[in-house]
Design a protein around this motif. Structure first.
Motif, PDB file in Angstrom:
ATOM      1  N   TYR A 193      48.429  34.235  53.778  1.00  0.00           N
ATOM      2  CA  TYR A 193      47.369  35.197  53.552  1.00  0.00           C
ATOM      3  C   TYR A 193      46.962  35.051  52.091  1.00  0.00           C
ATOM      4  CZ  TYR A 193      49.163  37.378  57.847  1.00  0.00           C
ATOM      5  OH  TYR A 193      49.578  37.629  59.132  1.00  0.00           O
ATOM      6  N   LEU A 194      45.697  35.202  51.809  1.00  0.00           N
ATOM      7  CA  LEU A 194      45.182  34.953  50.463  1.00  0.00           C
ATOM      8  C   LEU A 194      44.473  36.179  49.915  1.00  0.00           C
ATOM      9  CD1 LEU A 194      43.878  31.439  51.353  1.00  0.00           C
ATOM     10  CD2 LEU A 194      45.607  31.866  49.613  1.00  0.00           C
ATOM     11  N   PHE A 195      44.613  36.393  48.623  1.00  0.00           N
ATOM     12  CA  PHE A 195      44.080  37.588  47.988  1.00  0.00           C
ATOM     13  C   PHE A 195      43.459  37.250  46.634  1.00  0.00           C
ATOM     14  CE2 PHE A 195      46.437  40.497  50.781  1.00  0.00           C
ATOM     15  CZ  PHE A 195      47.468  39.673  51.222  1.00  0.00           C
ATOM     16  N   TRP A 196      42.492  38.055  46.266  1.00  0.00           N
ATOM     17  CA  TRP A 196      42.008  38.085  44.895  1.00  0.00           C
ATOM     18  C   TRP A 196      42.169  39.513  44.372  1.00  0.00           C
ATOM     19  CZ3 TRP A 196      40.711  34.605  41.298  1.00  0.00           C
ATOM     20  CH2 TRP A 196      40.417  33.299  41.696  1.00  0.00           C
ATOM     21  N   TYR A 197      42.782  39.605  43.171  1.00  0.00           N
ATOM     22  CA  TYR A 197      42.943  40.888  42.510  1.00  0.00           C
ATOM     23  C   TYR A 197      42.215  40.851  41.167  1.00  0.00           C
ATOM     24  CZ  TYR A 197      46.631  42.353  45.732  1.00  0.00           C
ATOM     25  OH  TYR A 197      47.335  42.722  46.850  1.00  0.00           O
ATOM     26  N   VAL A 198      41.789  42.027  40.714  1.00  0.00           N
ATOM     27  CA  VAL A 198      41.160  42.158  39.408  1.00  0.00           C
ATOM     28  C   VAL A 198      42.003  43.115  38.570  1.00  0.00           C
ATOM     29  CG1 VAL A 198      39.610  43.993  40.217  1.00  0.00           C
ATOM     30  CG2 VAL A 198      39.036  42.718  38.149  1.00  0.00           C
ATOM     31  N   GLN A 199      42.146  42.773  37.302  1.00  0.00           N
ATOM     32  CA  GLN A 199      42.923  43.611  36.390  1.00  0.00           C
ATOM     33  C   GLN A 199      42.113  43.884  35.136  1.00  0.00           C
ATOM     34  OE1 GLN A 199      46.451  41.886  34.554  1.00  0.00           O
ATOM     35  NE2 GLN A 199      47.529  43.846  34.697  1.00  0.00           N
ATOM     36  N   TYR A 200      41.925  45.160  34.844  1.00  0.00           N
ATOM     37  CA  TYR A 200      41.286  45.564  33.597  1.00  0.00           C
ATOM     38  C   TYR A 200      42.386  45.808  32.566  1.00  0.00           C
ATOM     39  CZ  TYR A 200      37.265  45.903  36.623  1.00  0.00           C
ATOM     40  OH  TYR A 200      36.263  45.603  37.523  1.00  0.00           O
ATOM     41  N   PRO A 201      42.076  45.749  31.268  1.00  0.00           N
ATOM     42  CA  PRO A 201      43.107  45.847  30.235  1.00  0.00           C
ATOM     43  C   PRO A 201      44.048  47.032  30.414  1.00  0.00           C
ATOM     44  CG  PRO A 201      41.016  45.243  29.267  1.00  0.00           C
ATOM     45  CD  PRO A 201      40.728  45.541  30.705  1.00  0.00           C
ATOM     46  N   ASN A 202      45.327  46.733  30.330  1.00  0.00           N
ATOM     47  CA  ASN A 202      46.391  47.740  30.399  1.00  0.00           C
ATOM     48  C   ASN A 202      46.373  48.559  31.681  1.00  0.00           C
ATOM     49  OD1 ASN A 202      47.700  47.274  27.838  1.00  0.00           O
ATOM     50  ND2 ASN A 202      45.833  48.054  26.912  1.00  0.00           N
ATOM     51  N   GLN A 203      45.915  47.954  32.731  1.00  0.00           N
ATOM     52  CA  GLN A 203      45.900  48.627  34.028  1.00  0.00           C
ATOM     53  C   GLN A 203      46.584  47.767  35.081  1.00  0.00           C
ATOM     54  OE1 GLN A 203      42.185  50.309  35.374  1.00  0.00           O
ATOM     55  NE2 GLN A 203      41.474  50.695  33.294  1.00  0.00           N
ATOM     56  N   GLY A 204      46.856  48.383  36.197  1.00  0.00           N
ATOM     57  CA  GLY A 204      47.430  47.644  37.311  1.00  0.00           C
ATOM     58  C   GLY A 204      46.388  46.792  37.994  1.00  0.00           C
ATOM     59  N   LEU A 205      46.746  46.269  39.131  1.00  0.00           N
ATOM     60  CA  LEU A 205      45.850  45.377  39.856  1.00  0.00           C
ATOM     61  C   LEU A 205      45.097  46.116  40.947  1.00  0.00           C
ATOM     62  CD1 LEU A 205      47.953  43.405  38.557  1.00  0.00           C
ATOM     63  CD2 LEU A 205      47.415  41.875  40.441  1.00  0.00           C
ATOM     64  N   GLN A 206      43.854  45.731  41.106  1.00  0.00           N
ATOM     65  CA  GLN A 206      43.037  46.279  42.185  1.00  0.00           C
ATOM     66  C   GLN A 206      42.670  45.147  43.127  1.00  0.00           C
ATOM     67  OE1 GLN A 206      39.636  48.456  40.603  1.00  0.00           O
ATOM     68  NE2 GLN A 206      40.801  48.993  38.782  1.00  0.00           N
ATOM     69  N   LEU A 207      42.841  45.383  44.401  1.00  0.00           N
ATOM     70  CA  LEU A 207      42.484  44.358  45.382  1.00  0.00           C
ATOM     71  C   LEU A 207      40.975  44.192  45.427  1.00  0.00           C
ATOM     72  CD1 LEU A 207      43.432  42.459  47.657  1.00  0.00           C
ATOM     73  CD2 LEU A 207      43.099  44.378  49.230  1.00  0.00           C
ATOM     74  N   LEU A 208      40.551  42.954  45.311  1.00  0.00           N
ATOM     75  CA  LEU A 208      39.121  42.646  45.359  1.00  0.00           C
ATOM     76  C   LEU A 208      38.719  42.243  46.778  1.00  0.00           C
ATOM     77  CD1 LEU A 208      36.747  42.500  43.384  1.00  0.00           C
ATOM     78  CD2 LEU A 208      37.332  40.110  42.959  1.00  0.00           C
TER      79      LEU A 208
END
Lengths: 113, 117
Positions: free
Chosen positions: A32-47
């Motif tokens: 299974y494949l995923f892309w996540y986005v991370q903003y500075p000093n934050q956790g990951l959000q599923l894209l």
């Protein structure tokens, strides 16, 4: 063993231009494949994610990615980026239904005005 | 989507002391939680898999006596960094998988920035 390679560590692009963030993976089994986005000093959000079915998956904010089994790739694209898309993007793979993720090195998307 | 809460978001501790980080699934149950570590400008590295009611499974190279993991309930896992040293300074992130979910999505906490001085 699984591995994920993000070929570009940094991608600078002007606002409203198209962008592609590359991701290749290696695995001996179905993934299974995923892309996540991370903003500075934050956790990951599923894209977005690919589990099965249609090889083209889309997010609500204009990103899309296409699973290419023959090329073992899952590149992320957006036809027109915004300043707010500036962030770190991680490609990840999960071997089967485990929830355990192996991440790529990350790509910094820098959108310039 | 499901919510995972991680606390504290930032902590500064003295070298030699221990620090506990909590990871809670707020609106779902999670038999499995994962702990990751992220160094500046680098990717996330899986440290261990936390299993409710049993011992955690550590990745190769991770010291289990230094990074104690407890998963006492279906909604809470804790990571304790024992006898912390400056080299343990990092960003620690947990994720939890929805037991009742239809897919493999794991939801991430906000992360904890640990600074050991």
């Amino acid at each position: 063993a699984q591995s994920v390679t993000q070929l570009d560590s940094q991608v600078p692009v002007f606002e409203e231009a198209p962008v592609e963030l590359r991701c290749n993976y290696s695995s001996s089994v179905s993934v299974y494949l995923f892309w996540y986005v991370q903003y500075p000093n934050q956790g990951l959000q599923l894209l977005l994610k690919y589990l099965s079915g249609s090889t083209l998956v889309k997010s609500i904010n204009g990103f899309e990615a296409e699973f290419n089994k023959s090329q073992t790739s899952f590149h992320l694209r957006k036809p027109s980026v915004h300043i707010s898309d500036t962030a770190e993007y991680f490609c990840a793979v999960s071997e089967g239904n485990t929830g355990k993720l192996i991440f790529g090195q990350g790509t910094t998307l820098q959108v310039k005005p | 989507g499901a919510v995972v809460s991680q606390h504290p978001s930032r902590v500064i501790c003295k070298s030699g002391t221990s620090v506990k980080i909590e990871c809670r699934s707020l609106d779902f149950q999670a038999t499995t939680m994962f702990w990751y570590r992220q160094f500046p400008k680098q990717s996330l590295m899986l440290m261990a898999t936390s299993n409710e009611g049993s011992k955690a499974t550590y990745e190769q190279g991770v010291e289990k006596d230094k990074f104690l993991i407890n998963h006492a309930s279906l909604t809470l896992s804790t990571l304790t960094v024992t006898s912390a040293h400056p080299e343990d300074s990092s960003f620690y992130i947990c994720s939890a998988r929805d037991l009742g979910g239809q897919n493999t999505e794991a939801f991430f906490g906000q992360g904890t920035r640990l600074t050991v001085v």
